[in-house]
Design an enzyme around this catalytic site. Sequence first.
Site, short mmCIF file in Angstrom:
data_model
loop_
_atom_site.label_atom_id
_atom_site.label_comp_id
_atom_site.label_asym_id
_atom_site.label_seq_id
_atom_site.Cartn_x
_atom_site.Cartn_y
_atom_site.Cartn_z
CD GLN A 1 14.86 -60.16 -109.02
OE1 GLN A 1 15.53 -61.14 -108.83
NE2 GLN A 1 14.58 -59.30 -108.06
CG HIS B 1 15.24 -55.24 -98.66
ND1 HIS B 1 16.51 -55.35 -98.19
CD2 HIS B 1 15.16 -56.08 -99.72
CE1 HIS B 1 17.20 -56.22 -98.92
NE2 HIS B 1 16.40 -56.67 -99.85
N GLY C 1 15.99 -61.39 -97.35
CA GLY C 1 16.42 -60.99 -96.01
C GLY C 1 17.66 -60.12 -96.04
CE LYS D 1 21.15 -53.92 -105.46
NZ LYS D 1 21.89 -55.06 -106.06
CG ASP D 2 18.10 -57.07 -108.15
OD1 ASP D 2 19.18 -57.62 -108.34
OD2 ASP D 2 17.73 -56.68 -107.01
CG LEU E 1 14.92 -57.20 -94.52
CD1 LEU E 1 13.59 -56.98 -93.82
CD2 LEU E 1 14.69 -57.58 -95.98
CG HIS E 2 19.55 -52.99 -98.00
ND1 HIS E 2 18.76 -52.34 -98.93
CD2 HIS E 2 20.03 -54.10 -98.63
CE1 HIS E 2 18.79 -52.99 -100.07
NE2 HIS E 2 19.53 -54.08 -99.91
CG LEU F 1 21.44 -48.61 -99.88
CD1 LEU F 1 20.34 -48.36 -98.85
CD2 LEU F 1 22.81 -48.42 -99.23
CB SER G 1 21.91 -58.32 -99.05
OG SER G 1 20.57 -57.89 -98.89
O1 PAF Z 1 15.70 -59.85 -105.53
C1 PAF Z 1 15.69 -60.76 -104.66
O2 PAF Z 1 15.97 -60.57 -103.49
C2 PAF Z 1 15.33 -62.18 -105.11
O3 PAF Z 1 15.77 -62.43 -106.39
C3 PAF Z 1 13.82 -62.48 -104.97
C4 PAF Z 1 12.99 -61.61 -105.90
C5 PAF Z 1 13.37 -62.26 -103.53
C6 PAF Z 1 13.54 -63.93 -105.34
O4 PAF Z 1 14.24 -64.81 -104.51
#
Ligand code: PAF
Length: 307
Positions: free
Chosen positions: A176, A55, A49, A172-173, A51-52, A207, A209
Amino acid sequence: MPQLLEATLLLLLLYPQPLNTPMQIVHSITELRHVLRHAERPVLVPTMGNLHAGHLSLLAQGKPLGDVSVVSIFVNRLQFLPHEDFDSYPRTFEADRAALEQAGCDVLFAPRETDLYPEPQTFKITPDPALADLLEGQFRPGFFTGVCTVVMKLFMAVFAGKAHGVAMFGQKDYQQLMVVRRMARQFALPIDIVAGPIQRAEDGLALSSRNRYLSETARAEALQLHLALRELGRDALAAAHALPARLPALEVVALAQLAVRGWHPDYLTVRRRADLLPPQAGDSDGALVVLGAARLNGTRLIDNLEI
Ligand code: PAF
């Protein structure tokens, strides 16, 4: 006339979610599966959430890749350490809902904590430590276990029973994205993991959150992280002939330059894109990525740059 009615009914039966239907908002996995029962290739954009444009660009990029777009909003307790910002993480549901509706999202999945975790989540996905214990994992132990566990739950909620799916993750992640890709590959999930490019403010700040936590002065200073990564990247490329030997000193300088400005850097480093390990002799530009994470007045920012 009766023929027209019949044809309309037939169309409605064949295409139960015609274009321009209003966005559906669902909270439970059961409701979500019901709403997606006719979807053949759902596209999921998992978010927490607040959101920018980052997203929304994932949603725009993902929509043409499938037949129903789903954005999930869930602030996942499992991926926060006890001292981190789970309680204060910005929750802006109304604004998020309006933005998604405007952006043409088909389904907003906003589970409550009891929908995703009706009982303590004692089964978890432990990611490959060779990838997940570095960098973010070193400074946020358990973070990727929390991410993988919730992502797998979201995948099961959206894609169970589907032959194909698409899931969008922002670059950006960076780590991940790599962890989720490796998880999807090793579990043979029928889901394409698609990366969306980093979205930046006009001055270059990535960007996020968490930018919302920054005061006006801190917001102006925040750009220095990006500038430090660019400088480190330039220095690394200039030293490419002897990078493994020269890199530790370059990284120390980059960390110190941010630290004297009042930052608390966790890492600023150059790694191989393939496995996030330090570069070896022979690794050259095109194979490397500069990554950084640092706290500014208590706000932890991350960024990266492929070189
Ligand atoms: O990148 C994120 O916002 C979070 O790590 C994700 C992938 C929604 C998991 O909670």
